[in-house]
Design a protein around this motif. Structure first.
Motif, PDB file in Angstrom:
ATOM      1  N   GLY A   1      75.650  58.715 101.194  1.00  0.00           N
ATOM      2  CA  GLY A   1      76.439  58.468 102.230  1.00  0.00           C
ATOM      3  C   GLY A   1      75.903  57.730 103.279  1.00  0.00           C
ATOM      4  N   GLY A   2      74.143  57.101 103.099  1.00  0.00           N
ATOM      5  CA  GLY A   2      73.791  55.853 103.647  1.00  0.00           C
ATOM      6  C   GLY A   2      73.566  56.316 104.988  1.00  0.00           C
ATOM      7  N   LEU A   3      73.467  57.855 105.423  1.00  0.00           N
ATOM      8  CA  LEU A   3      73.080  57.561 106.888  1.00  0.00           C
ATOM      9  C   LEU A   3      71.701  58.226 107.345  1.00  0.00           C
ATOM     10  N   ILE A   4      70.800  58.353 105.927  1.00  0.00           N
ATOM     11  CA  ILE A   4      69.078  57.985 105.507  1.00  0.00           C
ATOM     12  C   ILE A   4      68.598  57.177 105.331  1.00  0.00           C
ATOM     13  N   THR A   5      67.919  56.214 105.885  1.00  0.00           N
ATOM     14  CA  THR A   5      66.644  55.547 104.674  1.00  0.00           C
ATOM     15  C   THR A   5      66.325  55.824 103.478  1.00  0.00           C
ATOM     16  N   VAL A   6      65.930  55.544 102.559  1.00  0.00           N
ATOM     17  CA  VAL A   6      65.140  55.760 101.482  1.00  0.00           C
ATOM     18  C   VAL A   6      64.424  56.291 101.514  1.00  0.00           C
TER      19      VAL A   6
ATOM     20  N   THR B   1      59.229  50.163 105.237  1.00  0.00           N
ATOM     21  CA  THR B   1      58.756  48.768 105.704  1.00  0.00           C
ATOM     22  C   THR B   1      58.499  48.140 104.679  1.00  0.00           C
ATOM     23  N   LEU B   2      58.502  48.213 103.393  1.00  0.00           N
ATOM     24  CA  LEU B   2      59.126  47.159 102.097  1.00  0.00           C
ATOM     25  C   LEU B   2      60.548  47.200 102.151  1.00  0.00           C
ATOM     26  N   ASN B   3      61.477  48.139 102.565  1.00  0.00           N
ATOM     27  CA  ASN B   3      62.861  47.627 101.893  1.00  0.00           C
ATOM     28  C   ASN B   3      63.596  47.585 103.382  1.00  0.00           C
ATOM     29  N   LYS B   4      63.227  46.418 103.578  1.00  0.00           N
ATOM     30  CA  LYS B   4      63.404  46.256 105.051  1.00  0.00           C
ATOM     31  C   LYS B   4      65.149  46.158 104.925  1.00  0.00           C
ATOM     32  N   LEU B   5      65.547  45.486 104.000  1.00  0.00           N
ATOM     33  CA  LEU B   5      67.319  45.250 103.751  1.00  0.00           C
ATOM     34  C   LEU B   5      68.017  46.571 103.298  1.00  0.00           C
ATOM     35  N   ARG B   6      68.200  47.218 104.433  1.00  0.00           N
ATOM     36  CA  ARG B   6      68.690  48.574 104.444  1.00  0.00           C
ATOM     37  C   ARG B   6      70.012  48.370 103.662  1.00  0.00           C
ATOM     38  N   HIS B   7      70.682  48.900 102.095  1.00  0.00           N
ATOM     39  CA  HIS B   7      71.613  49.621 101.996  1.00  0.00           C
ATOM     40  C   HIS B   7      72.838  50.719 102.887  1.00  0.00           C
ATOM     41  N   ARG B   8      73.737  50.549 103.514  1.00  0.00           N
ATOM     42  CA  ARG B   8      74.536  51.318 103.554  1.00  0.00           C
ATOM     43  C   ARG B   8      76.028  51.637 103.254  1.00  0.00           C
ATOM     44  N   TRP B   9      76.300  53.075 102.625  1.00  0.00           N
ATOM     45  CA  TRP B   9      78.194  52.613 102.748  1.00  0.00           C
ATOM     46  C   TRP B   9      78.736  54.416 103.039  1.00  0.00           C
ATOM     47  N   LYS B  10      79.790  54.056 103.234  1.00  0.00           N
ATOM     48  CA  LYS B  10      80.086  55.386 103.609  1.00  0.00           C
ATOM     49  C   LYS B  10      79.689  56.922 102.398  1.00  0.00           C
ATOM     50  N   LYS B  11      80.360  57.801 103.000  1.00  0.00           N
ATOM     51  CA  LYS B  11      80.890  58.438 101.609  1.00  0.00           C
ATOM     52  C   LYS B  11      82.057  58.699 101.046  1.00  0.00           C
ATOM     53  N   ASP B  12      81.904  59.297  99.746  1.00  0.00           N
ATOM     54  CA  ASP B  12      83.080  59.496  99.292  1.00  0.00           C
ATOM     55  C   ASP B  12      84.034  60.488  99.833  1.00  0.00           C
TER      56      ASP B  12
END
Length: 291
Positions: free
Chosen positions: A78-83, A131-142
């Protein structure tokens, strides 16, 4: 194989397994009660602490709560926490290692060292990935998902409101795995010899870590049962054991593939999880750390 040897191995498996039942049940009863009281609070804390997610996830994830890794997978989907937070939780989660070691009367100091190693390695790799993945991807839950729904879907048997029944079912499930494992390993030792098995693995630390981590990836409690028992029998080294237990995230991976529609992304996370487990195992092997 001689029938008398078969009977002896079977009898030993029954006795060894029966001894663990009361300890396993009491341990799972306590764990179920803790989840009933603190499970949702734990998820809420991680959810609200963005950049500190890997730190909090690694610390709280070390306690094997039913469905915790499943909840983390859903929150990530759901994009609520980082990888990084997801990996920190996966890497620190102990699955069945803790109750088995407690039931086997392993020294609290030894258990503490293993848990601390999992926390630190989970923290290291979690922060590193973020740190390596500074561009975080977030999206809504279905749609909204609930920890207990996921737990039930993946046969974790968490009966909300009935910790006794949940503990009993979980105990039965693990006892079956332990009995089968003990019987099979007993036969293997009789056929091949414990010294031969131990020599093969310990003389090949690189290969042993790779194989152990591969076993740990199996999204089933049987994987952590197998790795823990092999370690307690002296067949796996500390590094090989850590590698397998680091990647043993219970049903977390299964839920990730079910809730996150990005298949390629899921495969990448699985690969990073495996690589983290292998690197963690090699760190323990090369530094000569013994628990």
């Amino acid at each position: 194989m001689n029938v008398s040897i078969l009977r002896e191995v079977l009898a030993d498996a029954v006795i060894d397994t029966a001894k663990l039942i009361p300890f396993l049940f009491l341990t799972y009863l306590l764990m179920e009660w803790l989840e009933e009281k603190t499970g949702e609070k734990t998820v809420s804390i991680i959810r609200k602490n963005g950049r500190w997610g890997p730190v909090i996830g690694a610390a709280l994830g070390v306690v094997p709560q039913c469905g915790f890794s499943a909840a983390a997978a859903s929150l990530y989907s759901g994009g609520l926490i980082t990888v990084g937070t997801l990996l920190a939780i996966f890497l620190s989660t102990s699955d069945e290692m803790l109750p088995i070691m407690i039931s086997e009367a392993v020294s609290p100091m030894t258990i503490g060292k293993i848990l601390l190693a999992k926390i630190l390695l989970g923290l290291l790799f979690g922060i590193g990935i973020d740190t390596l993945n500074k561009l975080r991807h977030r999206w809504k839950k279905d749609k909204e998902k609930h920890i207990h729904d996921l737990c039930e879907q993946d046969h974790c048997h968490c009966e909300e409101g009935n910790v006794f029944l949940s503990a009993l079912r979980h105990t039965i499930q693990i006892v079956i795995f332990i009995f089968i494992f003990t019987f099979v390993i007993g036969l293997l030792i009789e056929l091949v010899g414990e010294n031969a098995i131990g020599t093969f693995l310990t003389s090949r630390p690189v290969t042993g870590v790779l194989l152990s981590a591969l076993i740990g990836l199996i999204p089933n409690c049987g994987a952590s049962v197998t790795i823990t028992e092999l370690y307690l029998r002296g067949i796996l080294s500390s590094g090989q054991m850590i590698a397998g237990l680091l990647v043993g995230a219970g049903v977390g991976l299964m839920v990730l593939f079910r809730t996150n529609r990005r298949l390629v992304e899921n495969l990448k996370i699985t690969g990073i999880l495996y690589l983290s487990g292998v690197l963690g195992g090699w760190i323990i092997e090369l530094t000569g750390i013994v628990f």
